[in-house]
Motif scaffolding. Structure first.
Motif, mmCIF file in Angstrom:
data_model
loop_
_atom_site.group_PDB
_atom_site.id
_atom_site.type_symbol
_atom_site.label_atom_id
_atom_site.label_comp_id
_atom_site.label_asym_id
_atom_site.label_seq_id
_atom_site.Cartn_x
_atom_site.Cartn_y
_atom_site.Cartn_z
ATOM 1 N N ARG A 112 0.833 -1.193 0.000
ATOM 2 C CA ARG A 112 0.000 0.000 0.000
ATOM 3 C C ARG A 112 0.876 1.254 0.000
ATOM 4 N N ARG A 170 0.832 5.715 0.632
ATOM 5 C CA ARG A 170 0.161 6.905 1.149
ATOM 6 C C ARG A 170 0.742 8.107 0.413
ATOM 7 N N ASP A 173 -0.019 12.540 -0.784
ATOM 8 C CA ASP A 173 -0.803 13.768 -0.877
ATOM 9 C C ASP A 173 -0.958 14.087 -2.353
ATOM 10 N N SER A 209 -5.400 13.683 0.870
ATOM 11 C CA SER A 209 -4.445 12.649 1.273
ATOM 12 C C SER A 209 -5.094 11.297 1.016
ATOM 13 N N ARG A 210 -4.356 10.389 0.409
ATOM 14 C CA ARG A 210 -4.918 9.109 0.015
ATOM 15 C C ARG A 210 -4.057 7.943 0.506
ATOM 16 N N ILE A 211 -4.714 6.820 0.747
ATOM 17 C CA ILE A 211 -4.058 5.525 0.905
ATOM 18 C C ILE A 211 -4.636 4.638 -0.189
ATOM 19 N N CYS A 250 -8.413 3.020 -4.545
ATOM 20 C CA CYS A 250 -8.312 4.061 -3.529
ATOM 21 C C CYS A 250 -9.081 3.641 -2.286
ATOM 22 N N HIS A 308 -9.612 5.479 0.254
ATOM 23 C CA HIS A 308 -10.423 6.613 0.698
ATOM 24 C C HIS A 308 -11.781 6.629 0.000
ATOM 25 N N LEU A 314 4.065 1.981 2.293
ATOM 26 C CA LEU A 314 3.791 1.463 3.628
ATOM 27 C C LEU A 314 4.266 0.022 3.767
#
Length: 234
Positions: free
Chosen positions: A149, A151, A153, A163-165, A184, A186, A204
């Motif tokens: 994964r 993360r 901006d 901001s996304r994961i 996504c 989010h 991550l």
């Protein structure tokens, strides 16, 4: 195409894919599906370990291989063209690997084929690189391969920041830009992100597993479903 060449070509097509239908092979070889059925049966009778059946698809079982291949002049030129076109658009590590791999291939060609490949009159103009995006391309390529994964901006076309994961699935080049196809977390949906609009990027430690409805093939199926509507909109 001679039958012996066609049988050899079938094996090459099968070794490059997990599953190949007779219809797909027939299209590649410009023959009928019935001819493919007959050729595959002959290969199986000769001991080539092909699993599958008509109407389902075929695949080579693990461990089967052929002696090193020799490229035709046109095939060698195609490899040179592909590397020249792609090299300026790849991250540094992959670009160097492409150049090294091409050098190894060119080095074992017969003199005439090598000369024809190296003298190919086809070139790509230098691409105006965004060094940060190219560096991120390598990071995203590796994250997608390792199922890690990310993360980041992001700033969209209107300047809105979020901001996304996300689960990185694949990177796509659109001549001027690279985009990331991702699931996504989010939005709980597929999204495409321009790499040059990512303001930060972290990989991550979380490894994700492929889940039905959230994989790259699922993303591509969705794009194919939506594309006719997008193409017809004013």
């Amino acid at each position: 195409m001679r039958r012996a060449d066609r049988l050899f070509r079938i094996v090459q097509l099968l070794r490059g894919r997990r599953l190949s239908t007779a219809a797909w092979i027939a299209e590649k070889l410009e023959v009928s599906a019935r001819t493919v059925y007959r050729d595959v049966a002959d290969l199986q009778a000769q001991g080539v370990p092909i699993d599958g059946e008509a109407g389902v698809g075929y695949r080579l079982t693990g461990g089967f291989d052929l002696p090193p291949l020799m490229f035709t002049t046109l095939e060698a030129q195609a490899l040179v063209a592909a590397v020249r076109l792609a090299q300026s658009r790849l991250d540094r590590e992959l670009a160097l690997a492409a150049e090294d791999a091409l050098g190894k291939i060119i080095g074992v060609l017969p003199p005439a084929a090598r000369a024809a490949a190296e003298a190919l009159p086809l070139y790509a103009a230098p691409w105006a690189k965004d060094p940060v995006s190219i560096e991120r391309l390598g990071v995203l390529r590796e994250a997608a391969s390792m199922r890690r994964r990310i993360r980041f901006d992001y700033e969209d076309a209107q300047g809105a920041a979020t901001s996304r994961i996300a689960r990185p699935l694949g990177c796509y080049n659109w001549e001027a830009v690279w985009t990331l196809a991702a699931w996504c977390e989010h939005r709980t949906a597929f999204r495409s992100f321009r790499i040059d609009r990512m303001r930060t990027l972290d990989v991550l430690d979380e490894v994700y597993r492929d889940e039905p409805g959230r994989t790259l093939p699922d993303f591509l199926r969705q794009v194919r479903r939506e594309w006719p509507a997008r193409a017809s909109s004013p």
